[in-house]
Design a protein around this motif. Structure first.
Motif, PDB file in Angstrom:
ATOM      1  N   ASP A   1       0.800  -1.205   0.272  1.00 58.01           N
ATOM      2  CA  ASP A   1       0.029  -0.094  -0.001  1.00 58.01           C
ATOM      3  C   ASP A   1       0.895   1.237  -0.006  1.00 58.01           C
ATOM      4  O   ASP A   1       1.895   1.363   0.785  1.00 58.01           O
TER       5      ASP A   1
ATOM      6  N   LYS B   1      -4.482   6.762  -3.058  1.00 63.40           N
ATOM      7  CA  LYS B   1      -3.771   5.462  -2.067  1.00 63.40           C
ATOM      8  C   LYS B   1      -3.754   4.332  -3.308  1.00 63.40           C
ATOM      9  O   LYS B   1      -5.057   4.051  -3.760  1.00 63.40           O
TER      10      LYS B   1
ATOM     11  N   ARG C   1      -2.787   0.408  -4.258  1.00 56.68           N
ATOM     12  CA  ARG C   1      -2.101  -0.812  -3.954  1.00 56.68           C
ATOM     13  C   ARG C   1      -1.241  -1.482  -4.966  1.00 56.68           C
ATOM     14  O   ARG C   1      -1.643  -1.584  -6.240  1.00 56.68           O
TER      15      ARG C   1
ATOM     16  N   GLN D   1      -6.605   1.289  -3.415  1.00 60.29           N
ATOM     17  CA  GLN D   1      -6.574   0.590  -2.088  1.00 60.29           C
ATOM     18  C   GLN D   1      -7.975   0.100  -1.942  1.00 60.29           C
ATOM     19  O   GLN D   1      -8.747   0.989  -2.064  1.00 60.29           O
TER      20      GLN D   1
END
Length: 200
Positions: free
Chosen positions: A150, A177, A179, A197
């Motif tokens: 992350d 954000k 991943r 994410q």
């Protein structure tokens, strides 16, 4: 709408993050093949770097931590890859980005396509620098070798101008954000996929 404006309507960093990540969200986690093929192996040549009003634009420095085969290397590679984004958009030099992109990574392929379109249209991209910080690293998947990581990314404001100097697109500073799924293959870090994410 002109072709330049049409291209840039999908090039906003904030919009692109939604658009491009959406292409990955519904896919099952990809796994690197025994002999992964990076997009850099494509027969299509990378766009040549182009001068900008700011002069020579330097690519982010490859961190020495990427030599590590463990989580430290995976984290450093994920951050480095994201921080290449502004460079490829500004210069059209996609070689380093391609070398780390697996064909399974739709996010990567879409960013490469946009960088090539900007170069082909002779547009000037200013800004879009990415500052990325790892917030969590998950255990490596034993079967695939993938490290899910992350990352919080802060992306500076973007301004794009056409060859006459008119601004055809602008986007403010954003935060995203991600991943990042990354694995070591043939001795090199390869990005398998990038997505938003999951919401808690």
């Amino acid at each position: 709408m002109t072709r330049s404006r049409a291209i840039l309507a999908a090039t906003s960093i904030a919009a692109a993050a939604v658009l491009l990540v959406a292409g990955c969200d519904d896919d099952p986690p990809a796994t690197p093949s025994p002999e992964p093929t990076a997009t850099g192996s494509s027969s299509e040549p990378s766009a040549s770097p182009s001068p900008t009003s700011k002069g020579v634009v330097v690519a982010p420095e490859r961190p020495k931590e990427m030599d590590d085969d463990g989580p430290a290397g995976a984290e450093a590679a994920a951050v480095y890859f994201l921080e290449l984004d502004g460079y490829i958009m500004t210069t059209g030099d996609t070689s380093g980005y391609e070398a780390m992109s697996l064909k399974s990574c739709k996010f990567c392929a879409n960013r490469l396509e946009q960088a090539r379109e900007i170069a082909a249209e002779k547009l000037t991209w200013t800004g879009g620098d990415v500052a990325a910080d790892v917030t969590h690293t998950y255990e490596q998947d034993a079967a695939t070798g993938i490290w899910p990581i992350d990352v919080d990314a802060t992306i500076s404001a973007v301004s794009v101008t056409d060859p006459s100097g008119d601004e055809v697109f602008a986007d403010p500073r954003t935060r995203t954000k991600y991943r990042v799924e990354i694995a070591k293959a043939d001795g090199n870090w390869q990005v398998v996929g990038i997505a938003d994410q999951p919401k808690p």
